[in-house]
Design a protein around this motif. Structure first.
Motif, PDB file in Angstrom:
ATOM      1  N   ASP A 109       1.012  -1.128  -0.134  1.00  0.00           N
ATOM      2  CA  ASP A 109      -0.050   0.106   0.105  1.00  0.00           C
ATOM      3  C   ASP A 109       0.806   1.206   0.045  1.00  0.00           C
ATOM      4  O   ASP A 109       0.478   2.383  -0.701  1.00  0.00           O
ATOM      5  CB  ASP A 109      -0.826  -0.012   1.326  1.00  0.00           C
ATOM      6  CG  ASP A 109      -2.161  -0.945   1.267  1.00  0.00           C
ATOM      7  OD1 ASP A 109      -2.160  -1.597   0.070  1.00  0.00           O
ATOM      8  OD2 ASP A 109      -2.753  -1.410   2.291  1.00  0.00           O
ATOM      9  N   TRP A 110       1.872   1.237   0.711  1.00  0.00           N
ATOM     10  CA  TRP A 110       2.945   2.506   0.845  1.00  0.00           C
ATOM     11  C   TRP A 110       3.493   2.624  -0.608  1.00  0.00           C
ATOM     12  O   TRP A 110       3.533   3.794  -1.042  1.00  0.00           O
ATOM     13  CB  TRP A 110       3.969   2.352   1.834  1.00  0.00           C
ATOM     14  CG  TRP A 110       4.923   3.111   1.589  1.00  0.00           C
ATOM     15  CD1 TRP A 110       4.865   4.656   2.149  1.00  0.00           C
ATOM     16  CD2 TRP A 110       6.428   3.195   1.266  1.00  0.00           C
ATOM     17  NE1 TRP A 110       6.198   5.333   1.739  1.00  0.00           N
ATOM     18  CE2 TRP A 110       7.203   4.420   1.512  1.00  0.00           C
ATOM     19  CE3 TRP A 110       7.023   1.976   1.003  1.00  0.00           C
ATOM     20  CZ2 TRP A 110       8.362   4.579   1.044  1.00  0.00           C
ATOM     21  CZ3 TRP A 110       8.443   2.241   0.520  1.00  0.00           C
ATOM     22  CH2 TRP A 110       9.138   3.474   0.774  1.00  0.00           C
ATOM     23  N   GLU A 173       3.238   9.015   3.954  1.00  0.00           N
ATOM     24  CA  GLU A 173       4.046   8.047   2.850  1.00  0.00           C
ATOM     25  C   GLU A 173       5.204   8.966   2.245  1.00  0.00           C
ATOM     26  O   GLU A 173       6.278   8.245   1.736  1.00  0.00           O
ATOM     27  CB  GLU A 173       3.084   7.840   1.825  1.00  0.00           C
ATOM     28  CG  GLU A 173       1.795   7.002   2.476  1.00  0.00           C
ATOM     29  CD  GLU A 173       0.900   7.783   2.815  1.00  0.00           C
ATOM     30  OE1 GLU A 173      -0.378   7.347   2.842  1.00  0.00           O
ATOM     31  OE2 GLU A 173       0.866   9.117   3.083  1.00  0.00           O
ATOM     32  N   ARG A 196       4.331   5.092  10.450  1.00  0.00           N
ATOM     33  CA  ARG A 196       3.169   4.863  10.646  1.00  0.00           C
ATOM     34  C   ARG A 196       2.878   4.837  12.264  1.00  0.00           C
ATOM     35  O   ARG A 196       1.822   5.620  12.666  1.00  0.00           O
ATOM     36  CB  ARG A 196       2.680   3.529  10.238  1.00  0.00           C
ATOM     37  CG  ARG A 196       2.698   3.374   8.802  1.00  0.00           C
ATOM     38  CD  ARG A 196       2.135   1.989   8.244  1.00  0.00           C
ATOM     39  NE  ARG A 196       0.815   1.507   8.614  1.00  0.00           N
ATOM     40  CZ  ARG A 196       0.073   1.139   9.455  1.00  0.00           C
ATOM     41  NH1 ARG A 196       1.031   0.604  10.322  1.00  0.00           N
ATOM     42  NH2 ARG A 196      -1.094   1.000   9.490  1.00  0.00           N
ATOM     43  N   LEU A 201      -0.956   5.370  13.384  1.00  0.00           N
ATOM     44  CA  LEU A 201      -1.624   4.418  12.610  1.00  0.00           C
ATOM     45  C   LEU A 201      -1.240   2.920  13.042  1.00  0.00           C
ATOM     46  O   LEU A 201      -1.879   2.139  12.755  1.00  0.00           O
ATOM     47  CB  LEU A 201      -1.287   4.565  11.225  1.00  0.00           C
ATOM     48  CG  LEU A 201      -1.694   5.789  10.482  1.00  0.00           C
ATOM     49  CD1 LEU A 201      -1.196   5.955   9.137  1.00  0.00           C
ATOM     50  CD2 LEU A 201      -3.325   6.142  10.575  1.00  0.00           C
ATOM     51  N   ARG A 236      -6.023   9.089   7.827  1.00  0.00           N
ATOM     52  CA  ARG A 236      -6.917   8.199   8.006  1.00  0.00           C
ATOM     53  C   ARG A 236      -6.341   7.210   6.713  1.00  0.00           C
ATOM     54  O   ARG A 236      -5.747   7.559   5.907  1.00  0.00           O
ATOM     55  CB  ARG A 236      -8.279   8.441   7.555  1.00  0.00           C
ATOM     56  CG  ARG A 236      -9.095   9.496   8.096  1.00  0.00           C
ATOM     57  CD  ARG A 236     -10.334   9.904   7.845  1.00  0.00           C
ATOM     58  NE  ARG A 236     -11.277  10.651   8.656  1.00  0.00           N
ATOM     59  CZ  ARG A 236     -12.380  11.085   8.392  1.00  0.00           C
ATOM     60  NH1 ARG A 236     -13.134  10.734   7.246  1.00  0.00           N
ATOM     61  NH2 ARG A 236     -12.943  11.847   9.467  1.00  0.00           N
ATOM     62  N   GLU A 237      -6.702   5.937   7.073  1.00  0.00           N
ATOM     63  CA  GLU A 237      -6.143   4.824   6.276  1.00  0.00           C
ATOM     64  C   GLU A 237      -7.652   4.006   5.834  1.00  0.00           C
ATOM     65  O   GLU A 237      -8.506   3.808   6.567  1.00  0.00           O
ATOM     66  CB  GLU A 237      -5.221   3.798   6.853  1.00  0.00           C
ATOM     67  CG  GLU A 237      -3.644   4.209   6.878  1.00  0.00           C
ATOM     68  CD  GLU A 237      -3.101   3.074   7.394  1.00  0.00           C
ATOM     69  OE1 GLU A 237      -1.864   3.160   6.717  1.00  0.00           O
ATOM     70  OE2 GLU A 237      -3.306   2.410   8.335  1.00  0.00           O
ATOM     71  N   THR A 238      -7.485   3.767   4.457  1.00  0.00           N
ATOM     72  CA  THR A 238      -8.814   3.123   3.896  1.00  0.00           C
ATOM     73  C   THR A 238      -8.644   1.704   4.039  1.00  0.00           C
ATOM     74  O   THR A 238      -9.885   1.057   3.882  1.00  0.00           O
ATOM     75  CB  THR A 238      -9.085   3.697   2.198  1.00  0.00           C
ATOM     76  OG1 THR A 238      -7.726   3.201   1.742  1.00  0.00           O
ATOM     77  CG2 THR A 238      -9.250   5.098   2.221  1.00  0.00           C
TER      78      THR A 238
END
Length: 398
Positions: A109-110, A173, A196, A201, A236-238
């Motif tokens: 994802d990163w 990121e 993170r 996170l 926020r992370e999806t």
């Protein structure tokens, strides 16, 4: 690509141990300071070239020119339980590795997020941040130090990331990509997951907020940062990272003729008892696995030692296709390498695991510790005394 996780910045003015002999010498010099002195002074940031209260072994440990087990054993023999703080910090590296092994989607994802920022354009303030032109004295000095030396004190890394995220309000990121590109000790797990963690996170509801007064104290008054954020607006992370199983590699068969492939993930395989008598026909390294001058120097040292230990020629090649060609020419039955945790080397090897017998040696240190790394650090910390067989250590706090 501008934000590609490969290709670190230049090494200009810092003495990194990038050979096994240099790492052992650095360890010997640091040992007297690894007990009470380390616990008292480890968070003191005294400026570029003055980071003497910490081991500065990270570049060597990252590439396993020297192993965590060797360092822990030497420190405990000299200091016993007084080295608890240093041992705890050593295991943070292991924790991040083991956690990412069980949550590999975070790495994917990163990388995808970095690609999206390249496509849509960098946010306002990014250039000022990476060039050290924000007007925040501590942050700007650390940005310059990172670009010039490839290093920041660990405490400064947390402040830098916090200011980037919460004061400058830049995407974490992009910050992780910037530091991964420049740190000479850049580790996929430690770098990505530390960012993170600072952002709030990793542990829900727990962010790290840089504090101006603490910065003044820890830097002995060198900096007086103004305008720092006083609240943490957690990004926020999806997608939620699901816990998965640790990948089980194909283990080397000690009886098969082998090609030994050295990568920056493990450059002292000749020290592992199960590999000492391996039937190695050639030792090779791949330039595509190296992300800069530091990797090239460290791998060259590993090639020389491997060639001497197994009494065979060492060879540089450009990419994995060339590795496979050498394996075919030598008529070997397996390509043996150090285990590649989640990161660029693992990404490179993944495409070849089905078509070639790539056997990965995973060290006992990782095999024993990683199963405790799927949740918070405390789940690992409470097992450290047993993992090390040290009655002198009590359970280490998170």
């Amino acid at each position: 690509m501008l934000l590609s996780p490969s290709g670190h910045g230049p090494i200009l003015s810092f003495d990194f141990p990038l050979s096994r002999s240099a790492a052992l010498a650095r360890l010997a010099a640091f040992l007297p300071h690894a007990g009470e002195a380390y616990a008292r002074h480890r968070n003191e940031e005294r400026g570029q070239g003055q980071h003497h209260a910490v081991s500065r072994l990270s570049a060597a440990l990252r590439r396993r020119l020297i192993s965590e087990a060797e360092v822990a054993d030497a420190v405990l023999r000299m200091h016993g339980g007084l080295a608890a703080k240093f041992i705890g910090e050593l295991y943070w590296r292991t924790y991040w590795k083991g956690w990412l092994e069980q949550h590999p989607s975070i790495w994917e994802d990163w990388r995808a997020a970095c690609d999206r920022w390249v496509e849509q354009g960098l946010p306002e303030g990014y250039s000022a941040a990476v060039e050290g032109r924000t007007g925040i004295d501590a942050f700007d000095a650390w940005a310059r130090e990172l670009r010039e030396t490839g290093y920041l004190h660990n405490w400064a890394r947390m402040q830098f990331a916090s200011i980037w995220i919460f004061t400058l309000r830049l995407p974490w990121e992009l910050g992780a990509a910037f530091t991964f590109r420049h740190f000479v000790d850049a580790d996929p797990a430690s770098n990505t997951l530390s960012w993170r963690w600072v952002a709030g996170l990793h542990t829900s509801g727990k962010a790290y907020l840089a504090d101006a007064e603490r910065t003044r104290v820890q830097t002995d008054g060198r900096f007086d940062p103004r305008g720092l954020a006083v609240t943490a607006d957690v990004p926020r992370e999806t997608c939620k990272a699901e816990l998965g199983r640790i990948r089980t590699p194909t283990a080397p068969d000690p009886h098969l003729p082998s090609l030994l492939l050295l990568t920056p993930e493990d450059l002292s395989l000749e020290t592992e008892a199960t590999l000492k008598a391996l039937d190695v026909r050639r030792v090779v390294a791949c330039r595509a696995h190296c992300s800069g001058a530091a990797d090239l120097a460290a791998v060259a040292d590993g090639l020389q030692r491997g060639s001497t230990h197994w009494g065979v020629r060492a060879l540089w090649v450009d990419d994995m296709e060339a590795v496979l060609a050498v394996a075919q020419d030598e008529g070997v039955a397996q390509i043996v390498t150090g285990y590649a945790p989640v990161g660029p080397v693992a990404d490179s090897l993944a495409a070849y695991r089905e078509g070639a017998r790539i056997a990965e040696h995973r060290r006992a240190w990782d095999v024993e510790a990683w199963p405790y790394c799927g949740k918070g650090y405390f789940a690992l910390a409470q097992h450290i005394p047993a993992l090390l067989g040290s009655a002198a250590l009590e359970s280490l706090p998170a």
